[in-house]
Design a protein around this motif. Sequence first.
Motif, PDB file in Angstrom:
ATOM      1  N   LEU A 113       0.795  -1.229   0.000  1.00 14.74           N
ATOM      2  CA  LEU A 113       0.000   0.000   0.000  1.00 14.74           C
ATOM      3  C   LEU A 113       0.830   1.283   0.000  1.00 14.74           C
ATOM      4  CD1 LEU A 113      -3.064  -0.789   2.286  1.00 14.74           C
ATOM      5  CD2 LEU A 113      -3.067  -0.334  -0.163  1.00 14.74           C
ATOM      6  N   PRO A 114       2.007   1.330   0.673  1.00 18.73           N
ATOM      7  CA  PRO A 114       2.801   2.562   0.591  1.00 18.73           C
ATOM      8  C   PRO A 114       3.137   2.976  -0.840  1.00 18.73           C
ATOM      9  CG  PRO A 114       3.594   1.217   2.394  1.00 18.73           C
ATOM     10  CD  PRO A 114       2.578   0.387   1.654  1.00 18.73           C
ATOM     11  N   GLU A 115       3.262   2.002  -1.751  1.00 13.46           N
ATOM     12  CA  GLU A 115       3.513   2.328  -3.159  1.00 13.46           C
ATOM     13  C   GLU A 115       2.351   3.108  -3.744  1.00 13.46           C
ATOM     14  OE1 GLU A 115       3.507   0.003  -7.423  1.00 13.46           O
ATOM     15  OE2 GLU A 115       4.266  -1.082  -5.668  1.00 13.46           O
ATOM     16  N   PHE A 116       1.119   2.655  -3.450  1.00 13.59           N
ATOM     17  CA  PHE A 116      -0.055   3.378  -3.938  1.00 13.59           C
ATOM     18  C   PHE A 116      -0.126   4.766  -3.315  1.00 13.59           C
ATOM     19  CE2 PHE A 116      -4.515   4.666  -3.620  1.00 13.59           C
ATOM     20  CZ  PHE A 116      -4.906   4.570  -4.948  1.00 13.59           C
ATOM     21  N   ALA A 117       0.198   4.860  -2.025  1.00 15.03           N
ATOM     22  CA  ALA A 117       0.142   6.147  -1.333  1.00 15.03           C
ATOM     23  C   ALA A 117       1.127   7.146  -1.932  1.00 15.03           C
ATOM     24  CB  ALA A 117       0.421   5.955   0.152  1.00 15.03           C
ATOM     25  N   MET A 118       2.278   6.663  -2.391  1.00 14.63           N
ATOM     26  CA  MET A 118       3.254   7.552  -3.023  1.00 14.63           C
ATOM     27  C   MET A 118       2.720   8.080  -4.348  1.00 14.63           C
ATOM     28  SD  MET A 118       6.904   5.656  -2.281  1.00 14.63           S
ATOM     29  CE  MET A 118       7.778   6.902  -3.246  1.00 14.63           C
ATOM     30  N   ARG A 119       2.001   7.257  -5.078  1.00 15.23           N
ATOM     31  CA  ARG A 119       1.431   7.693  -6.351  1.00 15.23           C
ATOM     32  C   ARG A 119       0.269   8.653  -6.139  1.00 15.23           C
ATOM     33  NH1 ARG A 119       0.556   2.583 -10.434  1.00 15.23           N
ATOM     34  NH2 ARG A 119       2.448   1.396 -10.005  1.00 15.23           N
ATOM     35  N   HIS A 120      -0.519   8.379  -5.093  1.00 15.13           N
ATOM     36  CA  HIS A 120      -1.764   9.133  -4.896  1.00 15.13           C
ATOM     37  C   HIS A 120      -1.884   9.588  -3.441  1.00 15.13           C
ATOM     38  CE1 HIS A 120      -3.021   7.876  -8.898  1.00 15.13           C
ATOM     39  NE2 HIS A 120      -2.706   6.638  -8.564  1.00 15.13           N
ATOM     40  N   PRO A 121      -1.087  10.572  -3.047  1.00 14.22           N
ATOM     41  CA  PRO A 121      -1.138  11.027  -1.646  1.00 14.22           C
ATOM     42  C   PRO A 121      -2.477  11.641  -1.256  1.00 14.22           C
ATOM     43  CG  PRO A 121       0.187  12.509  -3.015  1.00 14.22           C
ATOM     44  CD  PRO A 121      -0.097  11.301  -3.849  1.00 14.22           C
ATOM     45  N   GLU A 122      -3.303  11.955  -2.235  1.00 11.35           N
ATOM     46  CA  GLU A 122      -4.608  12.561  -1.936  1.00 11.35           C
ATOM     47  C   GLU A 122      -5.661  11.526  -1.563  1.00 11.35           C
ATOM     48  OE1 GLU A 122      -4.936  11.250  -6.198  1.00 11.35           O
ATOM     49  OE2 GLU A 122      -3.372  12.014  -4.864  1.00 11.35           O
TER      50      GLU A 122
END
Length: 297
Positions: A113-122
């Motif tokens: 999930l941190p990978e997704f959070a880096m792409r989409h911090p919003e």
Amino acid sequence: MDDRLSNLTWLRTFEAAARLLNFTETGQELGLTQTAVSLHIRSLEARLGSKLFYRQARRLELTEIGQAYALTVRQALGDISLSTTRLFGAEAAQTLTVRVPVSTSALWLAHLLPEFAMRHPEINIRLVSNIWTEPEPRNDVDADVEIRLGHGDWQDVTAIRLSQETIVPVCATGSSRPRQVSDLLQGPLIHILGYEDHWARYFAAHDLPYAIEHARFSVDTTVAALQLVAGGGGYATVLTRFARLSIERGLGVAVAGPAMPFAQSHYLIRRQGRGPLRPEVHLFETWLAEIFDAPAV
């Protein structure tokens, strides 16, 4: 209005591609596949009637008109963003509730999930888990995205397959690894409730006899099984993707035999009566398809 004024999604993709000059990196930034990025660019070029990129063997290069258009598009998108913020305020963070089997959550998805959070911090993620698939959602959970592990034959939902799974036996890293599959019969063997037939199927695939009496331990989750294996409790069969990530994370387990196809798969669930997908749901589901498609061995 000029009917060549294009889809805003295509323009956003073009701006990122013109800046990065790499369709794969563009997809990673926008949460799209490389194929989707290429399709957006081709569609935009067809609409404009002009090539925007020279496609070299290993790199992209903007055409002269592409360079000029990239500056215009970048400025226009910046103006839209600035005007939106001034008129409506900063974008509020969106929260997605993602419902997933507990082992898939703890042993795989939570680590990625941190990978997704880096792409989409919003976009914020609320991850909720269940031990076994329930026929109806819990009253306290209204999931935006739901993943199940099974055969895809649930009633009243649309199931979209995300993966083709395999299973492998695992042992503790400090123990001697079996030289051949028959050595696994020496045990001790660990059963996971709900998957008691794993060992029988595994040994049958190698023409070896097996009796339930071989099992010394029974646990209710793959999480517990892997912890028991790491502590020297014996062998367990688990999904290959769980074994691989557990090894990468230093849990203290190792693959103890060849992989075998698994009849169940991970599925993305769409419940009947749901409205159109919100943009953030689409982004997350696209990302899920990418990570599940990555090799599990």
